[in-house]
Design a protein around this motif. Sequence first.
Motif, short mmCIF file in Angstrom:
data_model
loop_
_atom_site.label_atom_id
_atom_site.label_comp_id
_atom_site.label_asym_id
_atom_site.label_seq_id
_atom_site.Cartn_x
_atom_site.Cartn_y
_atom_site.Cartn_z
N SER A 2 0.82 -1.21 0.00
CA SER A 2 0.00 0.00 0.00
C SER A 2 0.86 1.26 0.00
CB SER A 2 -0.91 0.03 1.24
OG SER A 2 -1.88 -0.97 1.16
N ALA A 3 0.31 2.30 -0.61
CA ALA A 3 0.95 3.60 -0.62
C ALA A 3 -0.10 4.64 -0.27
CB ALA A 3 1.56 3.89 -2.00
N TYR A 4 0.37 5.82 0.13
CA TYR A 4 -0.54 6.82 0.66
C TYR A 4 -0.26 8.19 0.07
CZ TYR A 4 -1.07 2.99 3.84
OH TYR A 4 -1.29 1.74 4.34
N ALA A 5 -1.32 8.91 -0.18
CA ALA A 5 -1.24 10.34 -0.48
C ALA A 5 -1.63 11.02 0.83
CB ALA A 5 -2.20 10.73 -1.59
N VAL A 6 -0.74 11.85 1.34
CA VAL A 6 -0.96 12.51 2.62
C VAL A 6 -0.99 14.01 2.38
CG1 VAL A 6 -0.08 12.85 4.96
CG2 VAL A 6 0.24 10.63 3.81
N GLY A 7 -2.00 14.65 2.91
CA GLY A 7 -2.12 16.09 2.77
C GLY A 7 -2.28 16.77 4.11
N HIS A 8 -1.56 17.86 4.29
CA HIS A 8 -1.71 18.73 5.46
C HIS A 8 -2.25 20.04 4.93
CE1 HIS A 8 0.38 21.17 8.88
NE2 HIS A 8 -0.92 21.13 9.02
N LEU A 9 -3.53 20.29 5.18
CA LEU A 9 -4.20 21.47 4.64
C LEU A 9 -4.39 22.50 5.74
CD1 LEU A 9 -4.87 19.09 2.70
CD2 LEU A 9 -6.93 20.34 2.13
N ARG A 10 -4.07 23.75 5.40
CA ARG A 10 -4.23 24.85 6.33
C ARG A 10 -4.92 25.99 5.60
NH1 ARG A 10 0.33 23.11 5.66
NH2 ARG A 10 1.22 24.96 4.72
N ASN A 11 -5.54 26.84 6.35
CA ASN A 11 -6.16 28.04 5.79
C ASN A 11 -7.09 27.72 4.63
OD1 ASN A 11 -4.57 29.63 7.59
ND2 ASN A 11 -2.87 29.47 6.17
N VAL A 12 -7.94 26.74 4.82
CA VAL A 12 -8.90 26.36 3.78
C VAL A 12 -10.02 27.40 3.75
CG1 VAL A 12 -10.53 24.61 3.00
CG2 VAL A 12 -8.36 23.91 4.08
N THR A 13 -10.24 27.97 2.60
CA THR A 13 -11.32 28.94 2.42
C THR A 13 -12.53 28.20 1.88
OG1 THR A 13 -9.70 30.67 1.93
CG2 THR A 13 -11.99 31.10 1.30
N MET A 14 -13.47 27.91 2.77
CA MET A 14 -14.67 27.18 2.35
C MET A 14 -15.50 28.07 1.44
SD MET A 14 -14.55 24.13 3.33
CE MET A 14 -16.19 23.55 2.96
N GLY A 15 -15.95 27.50 0.36
CA GLY A 15 -16.76 28.23 -0.62
C GLY A 15 -17.08 27.31 -1.76
N PRO A 16 -17.63 27.84 -2.83
CA PRO A 16 -18.06 27.01 -3.97
C PRO A 16 -16.94 26.14 -4.56
CG PRO A 16 -18.93 29.22 -4.18
CD PRO A 16 -17.98 29.24 -3.02
N ALA A 17 -15.71 26.65 -4.62
CA ALA A 17 -14.62 25.87 -5.23
C ALA A 17 -14.28 24.64 -4.40
CB ALA A 17 -13.38 26.74 -5.42
N ILE A 18 -14.19 24.80 -3.09
CA ILE A 18 -13.88 23.66 -2.22
C ILE A 18 -15.04 22.67 -2.23
CG2 ILE A 18 -13.49 22.95 0.18
CD1 ILE A 18 -10.98 24.10 -1.12
N VAL A 19 -16.27 23.16 -2.23
CA VAL A 19 -17.43 22.28 -2.30
C VAL A 19 -17.38 21.46 -3.59
CG1 VAL A 19 -19.96 22.20 -2.51
CG2 VAL A 19 -18.88 23.68 -0.79
N GLU A 20 -17.06 22.10 -4.71
CA GLU A 20 -16.96 21.37 -5.97
C GLU A 20 -15.85 20.33 -5.91
OE1 GLU A 20 -16.13 22.05 -10.75
OE2 GLU A 20 -16.46 23.80 -9.47
N TYR A 21 -14.71 20.69 -5.35
CA TYR A 21 -13.59 19.75 -5.20
C TYR A 21 -14.05 18.52 -4.42
CZ TYR A 21 -9.03 17.95 -3.73
OH TYR A 21 -7.94 17.15 -3.48
N LEU A 22 -14.72 18.74 -3.30
CA LEU A 22 -15.19 17.63 -2.46
C LEU A 22 -16.22 16.77 -3.20
CD1 LEU A 22 -15.48 19.52 0.93
CD2 LEU A 22 -13.73 17.84 0.27
N GLU A 23 -17.06 17.40 -3.99
CA GLU A 23 -18.08 16.66 -4.74
C GLU A 23 -17.47 15.81 -5.85
OE1 GLU A 23 -21.88 19.69 -4.15
OE2 GLU A 23 -20.66 19.86 -5.96
N ARG A 24 -16.31 16.19 -6.34
CA ARG A 24 -15.72 15.51 -7.50
C ARG A 24 -14.57 14.57 -7.18
NH1 ARG A 24 -14.70 20.10 -11.90
NH2 ARG A 24 -13.91 18.29 -13.03
N ILE A 25 -13.93 14.68 -6.02
CA ILE A 25 -12.71 13.91 -5.78
C ILE A 25 -12.95 12.41 -5.70
CG2 ILE A 25 -12.73 14.23 -3.27
CD1 ILE A 25 -9.60 14.27 -3.50
N ASP A 26 -14.06 11.97 -5.11
CA ASP A 26 -14.29 10.53 -4.97
C ASP A 26 -14.24 9.81 -6.32
OD1 ASP A 26 -14.58 10.38 -2.13
OD2 ASP A 26 -16.59 11.21 -2.33
N ALA A 27 -14.82 10.40 -7.34
CA ALA A 27 -14.82 9.78 -8.66
C ALA A 27 -13.41 9.67 -9.24
CB ALA A 27 -15.72 10.56 -9.62
N THR A 28 -12.49 10.54 -8.83
CA THR A 28 -11.11 10.46 -9.33
C THR A 28 -10.34 9.34 -8.65
OG1 THR A 28 -10.03 12.00 -7.76
CG2 THR A 28 -11.11 12.97 -9.71
#
Length: 109
Positions: A2-28
Amino acid sequence: MSAYAVGHLRNVTMGPAIVEYLERIDATLAPFGGRFLIHGGLPETVEGTWEGHLVVIQFPDLEQVRAWYASPAYQAILRLRTDHSDSVVFFCEGVPEHHRATDVLEDEG
């Protein structure tokens, strides 16, 4: 292994772009066998300091995590996250099931 993609996210600006990202990432993730192990949880810090959110996505192997990140589907949404957060993302391999801490000494030679 197994291998992992690890992300440390800071200063996330919640809004339409992040919502779209969350809605689309599972399919990728699906074509590459990726699945979330940790997604945005705030760690209980017991040493040092921590700011932000942690994301860990498991893949069958390092080849699959690299292929996912480079895929047209993920590249099409990547800017939705990077333009609206500060993040560090890295890939790493896991260890075999019966790994012992002293196994790393063999690599030190």
